[in-house]
Design a protein around this motif. Structure first.
Motif, PDB file in Angstrom:
ATOM      1  N   LEU A 156      -3.203  19.160  17.149  1.00  0.00           N
ATOM      2  CA  LEU A 156      -2.377  20.267  17.642  1.00  0.00           C
ATOM      3  C   LEU A 156      -2.568  21.552  16.840  1.00  0.00           C
ATOM      4  N   PHE A 157      -2.832  21.429  15.528  1.00  0.00           N
ATOM      5  CA  PHE A 157      -2.816  22.613  14.666  1.00  0.00           C
ATOM      6  C   PHE A 157      -4.184  23.097  14.195  1.00  0.00           C
ATOM      7  N   ILE A 158      -5.228  22.293  14.345  1.00  0.00           N
ATOM      8  CA  ILE A 158      -6.518  22.710  13.783  1.00  0.00           C
ATOM      9  C   ILE A 158      -7.058  23.977  14.465  1.00  0.00           C
ATOM     10  N   LYS A 159      -6.781  24.140  15.749  1.00  0.00           N
ATOM     11  CA  LYS A 159      -7.257  25.337  16.447  1.00  0.00           C
ATOM     12  C   LYS A 159      -6.534  26.606  15.988  1.00  0.00           C
ATOM     13  N   LYS A 160      -5.309  26.429  15.482  1.00  0.00           N
ATOM     14  CA  LYS A 160      -4.524  27.579  15.036  1.00  0.00           C
ATOM     15  C   LYS A 160      -5.059  28.180  13.735  1.00  0.00           C
ATOM     16  N   LEU A 161      -6.000  27.488  13.092  1.00  0.00           N
ATOM     17  CA  LEU A 161      -6.605  28.026  11.876  1.00  0.00           C
ATOM     18  C   LEU A 161      -7.545  29.192  12.171  1.00  0.00           C
ATOM     19  N   LEU A 207      -8.426   8.475   7.398  1.00  0.00           N
ATOM     20  CA  LEU A 207      -9.171   9.550   8.063  1.00  0.00           C
ATOM     21  C   LEU A 207      -8.251  10.660   8.590  1.00  0.00           C
ATOM     22  N   PRO A 208      -7.270  10.348   9.446  1.00  0.00           N
ATOM     23  CA  PRO A 208      -6.391  11.431   9.921  1.00  0.00           C
ATOM     24  C   PRO A 208      -5.513  12.015   8.819  1.00  0.00           C
ATOM     25  N   SER A 209      -5.173  11.211   7.806  1.00  0.00           N
ATOM     26  CA  SER A 209      -4.363  11.733   6.699  1.00  0.00           C
ATOM     27  C   SER A 209      -5.128  12.795   5.917  1.00  0.00           C
ATOM     28  N   PHE A 210      -6.413  12.557   5.715  1.00  0.00           N
ATOM     29  CA  PHE A 210      -7.230  13.557   5.027  1.00  0.00           C
ATOM     30  C   PHE A 210      -7.316  14.837   5.860  1.00  0.00           C
ATOM     31  N   LEU A 211      -7.562  14.683   7.157  1.00  0.00           N
ATOM     32  CA  LEU A 211      -7.647  15.848   8.043  1.00  0.00           C
ATOM     33  C   LEU A 211      -6.328  16.612   8.051  1.00  0.00           C
ATOM     34  N   TYR A 212      -5.234  15.887   8.132  1.00  0.00           N
ATOM     35  CA  TYR A 212      -3.890  16.474   8.123  1.00  0.00           C
ATOM     36  C   TYR A 212      -3.644  17.274   6.843  1.00  0.00           C
ATOM     37  N   ASN A 213      -4.059  16.715   5.703  1.00  0.00           N
ATOM     38  CA  ASN A 213      -3.835  17.378   4.416  1.00  0.00           C
ATOM     39  C   ASN A 213      -4.652  18.661   4.270  1.00  0.00           C
ATOM     40  N   ILE A 214      -5.901  18.640   4.703  1.00  0.00           N
ATOM     41  CA  ILE A 214      -6.711  19.856   4.529  1.00  0.00           C
ATOM     42  C   ILE A 214      -6.273  20.961   5.491  1.00  0.00           C
ATOM     43  N   ILE A 215      -5.771  20.582   6.661  1.00  0.00           N
ATOM     44  CA  ILE A 215      -5.253  21.598   7.589  1.00  0.00           C
ATOM     45  C   ILE A 215      -4.016  22.268   6.984  1.00  0.00           C
ATOM     46  N   ARG A 216      -3.122  21.449   6.435  1.00  0.00           N
ATOM     47  CA  ARG A 216      -1.926  22.002   5.776  1.00  0.00           C
ATOM     48  C   ARG A 216      -2.321  22.909   4.619  1.00  0.00           C
ATOM     49  N   ILE A 237       0.218   0.855  14.339  1.00  0.00           N
ATOM     50  CA  ILE A 237      -0.490   1.952  15.015  1.00  0.00           C
ATOM     51  C   ILE A 237       0.324   3.242  14.940  1.00  0.00           C
ATOM     52  N   ALA A 238       1.652   3.097  14.986  1.00  0.00           N
ATOM     53  CA  ALA A 238       2.535   4.271  14.930  1.00  0.00           C
ATOM     54  C   ALA A 238       2.411   5.019  13.616  1.00  0.00           C
ATOM     55  N   LEU A 239       1.987   4.353  12.565  1.00  0.00           N
ATOM     56  CA  LEU A 239       1.799   5.016  11.280  1.00  0.00           C
ATOM     57  C   LEU A 239       0.545   5.895  11.271  1.00  0.00           C
ATOM     58  N   ILE A 240      -0.402   5.580  12.152  1.00  0.00           N
ATOM     59  CA  ILE A 240      -1.666   6.322  12.220  1.00  0.00           C
ATOM     60  C   ILE A 240      -1.562   7.526  13.152  1.00  0.00           C
ATOM     61  N   VAL A 241      -0.770   7.390  14.206  1.00  0.00           N
ATOM     62  CA  VAL A 241      -0.697   8.407  15.260  1.00  0.00           C
ATOM     63  C   VAL A 241      -0.233   9.788  14.775  1.00  0.00           C
ATOM     64  N   PRO A 242       0.845   9.894  13.965  1.00  0.00           N
ATOM     65  CA  PRO A 242       1.375  11.223  13.617  1.00  0.00           C
ATOM     66  C   PRO A 242       0.380  12.163  12.939  1.00  0.00           C
ATOM     67  N   PRO A 243      -0.327  11.752  11.870  1.00  0.00           N
ATOM     68  CA  PRO A 243      -1.277  12.708  11.270  1.00  0.00           C
ATOM     69  C   PRO A 243      -2.420  13.077  12.205  1.00  0.00           C
ATOM     70  N   LEU A 244      -2.816  12.130  13.083  1.00  0.00           N
ATOM     71  CA  LEU A 244      -3.900  12.402  14.016  1.00  0.00           C
ATOM     72  C   LEU A 244      -3.478  13.433  15.061  1.00  0.00           C
TER      73      LEU A 244
END
Length: 417
Positions: free
Chosen positions: A194-199, A132-141, A182-189
């Motif tokens: 932090l960056f979605i609002k900057k779009l 879930l967060p990986s997908f969100l992270y990828n589309i923001i990038r 859990i640490a593997l999940i935290v970074p993309p989330l």
């Protein structure tokens, strides 16, 4: 040389240097994080987490059923900012739902599998939610790439790397293997938050786009499947060496000998990541596209020549840095180095150009055929030549898939009016 100067100048003008530095920075911090995990967590427990994570890693590219791939290609073809933002919102909504379905499928299927290692199912449940967060992270990038903001795109990667390092250290120190998972999940989330609002996207926008049809979904799905198969091509050798030769030491040797050649594949990837939106926007301008192909191929032909010359001159010294015992595998190392130049010169550009013209399914077919050939060839060559046989198979396929991509692109591009 004018072509080379123009190509490099264009790359730098699109903030390619930021992408390069962020990629290098990410690799360094990833190595440090892996080393910290190895020091903080017992090998046996860490091995179980990594086993489960490797399973999930293969499925991350099809998060959102590949809609992040559709976003970057179709988003480059539409013109207005409002349309691009509306496409992002469509992909966000549908992709997160599709990712959740994928998570539930993974958990359901895993429940019926009798894993060899204890607690594997528990870690698969935890790690499946990284989709879930990986997908969100990828589309923001990708959205920043569509805005031609490669500088912020690079910053996102850098921030992600810092958060990854801090998360691994903190959570692994206090909670051991569970903390590492859990640490593997935290970074993309956290990075996404932090960056979605900057779009600067109006989330209330409801513009309906005609491009979000079956072809849109089909493109993303096949593009993602192609990435999965490409990843599998890089690990199938290791799996077959272990299965055929039944020698874990040879598996380890091949993995480390191939480490440098496969690591060098980051270079064409970062150029394509920087340029993909631009050459997709101009893909129907045949003069522009032909000029880009010439510039890219000339640049990477020169880079490949330098890499091969350096490798043939200093192969023993390079392998000695890894382990003095690896010098007996100089031939294997050089074969792999010859192989990656096929990706540098051909596959890197023509595989992405096929995606750019909407023919991602062709990449999937090429990768599927290569996988079949890889398995068959390795069953003949590994018993005869050991790990050198695996290297020969991989090197040949790197060139064949690249040339195959070239041929298919040439055929299909001629049909574009």
């Amino acid at each position: 040389m004018n072509l080379i100067r123009s190509y490099i100048s264009s790359f730098l003008s699109r903030k390619g240097s930021y992408v390069f530095l962020a990629t290098a920075f990410a690799r360094i911090l990833s190595f440090i994080a892996s080393w910290l995990a190895l020091k903080l967590i017992p090998n046996k427990e860490l091995g179980v987490v990594l086993f489960a994570y490797n399973i999930i890693t293969f499925l991350i590219p099809i998060s959102g059923f590949g809609l992040h791939q559709s976003l970057i290609r179709y988003g480059a073809l539409i013109k207005t900012t409002e349309e691009k933002n509306s496409l992002f919102l469509y992909v966000l909504k549908k992709g997160l739902l599709a990712s959740l379905v994928l998570v539930l499928i993974i958990i359901s299927v895993s429940y019926f599998i009798d894993f060899k290692f204890e607690n594997t199912f528990t870690y698969i449940i935890i790690l499946s939610f990284i989709i879930l967060p990986s997908f969100l992270y990828n589309i923001i990038r990708n959205q920043f790439r569509l805005q031609h903001d490669n500088q912020t795109y690079a910053y996102i990667d850098a921030v992600h790397s810092v958060i990854f390092l801090l998360s691994v250290f903190t959570l692994s120190y206090f909670f051991q293997e569970i903390g590492y998972a859990i640490a593997l999940i935290v970074p993309p989330l956290l990075t996404s938050i932090l960056f979605i609002k900057k779009l600067n996207i109006d989330f209330s926008s409801k513009i309906k786009l005609s491009i979000t049809n079956f072809s849109f979904w089909k493109y993303g799905f096949f593009a993602s499947l192609s990435n999965v198969l490409t990843q599998l091509l890089f690990v199938i050798d290791i799996l077959l060496i272990g299965y055929i030769l039944e020698d874990t030491e040879l598996v380890t040797n091949y993995r480390y000998i191939s480490l440098i050649p496969f690591s060098l594949l980051f270079l064409p990837r970062l150029f394509i990541a920087t340029d993909f939106v631009t050459f997709t926007e101009n893909i129907f301008d045949k003069k522009y596209t032909l000029n880009y192909i010439k510039s890219y191929m000339l640049f990477f032909f020169i880079i490949s020549s330098f890499i091969l010359l350096f490798s043939f001159l200093f192969a023993k010294q390079i392998l000695t840095i890894l382990d003095p015992n690896f010098t007996i595998y100089v031939d294997t190392f050089l074969i792999l180095m010859v192989g990656i130049t096929g990706i540098y010169i051909f596959r890197g550009i023509f595989g992405n150009l096929l995606s750019s013209i909407g023919k991602a399914h062709v990449n999937y077919y090429i990768a599927s055929l290569a996988l079949v050939i890889n398995i068959i060839a390795n069953f003949f060559l590994i018993p005869l030549y050991g790990i050198k046989g695996a290297a020969i198979t991989s090197a040949i396929l790197m060139w064949l898939t690249g040339i195959g991509s070239l041929i298919w692109f040439k055929i299909l591009y001629k049909k574009i009016k």
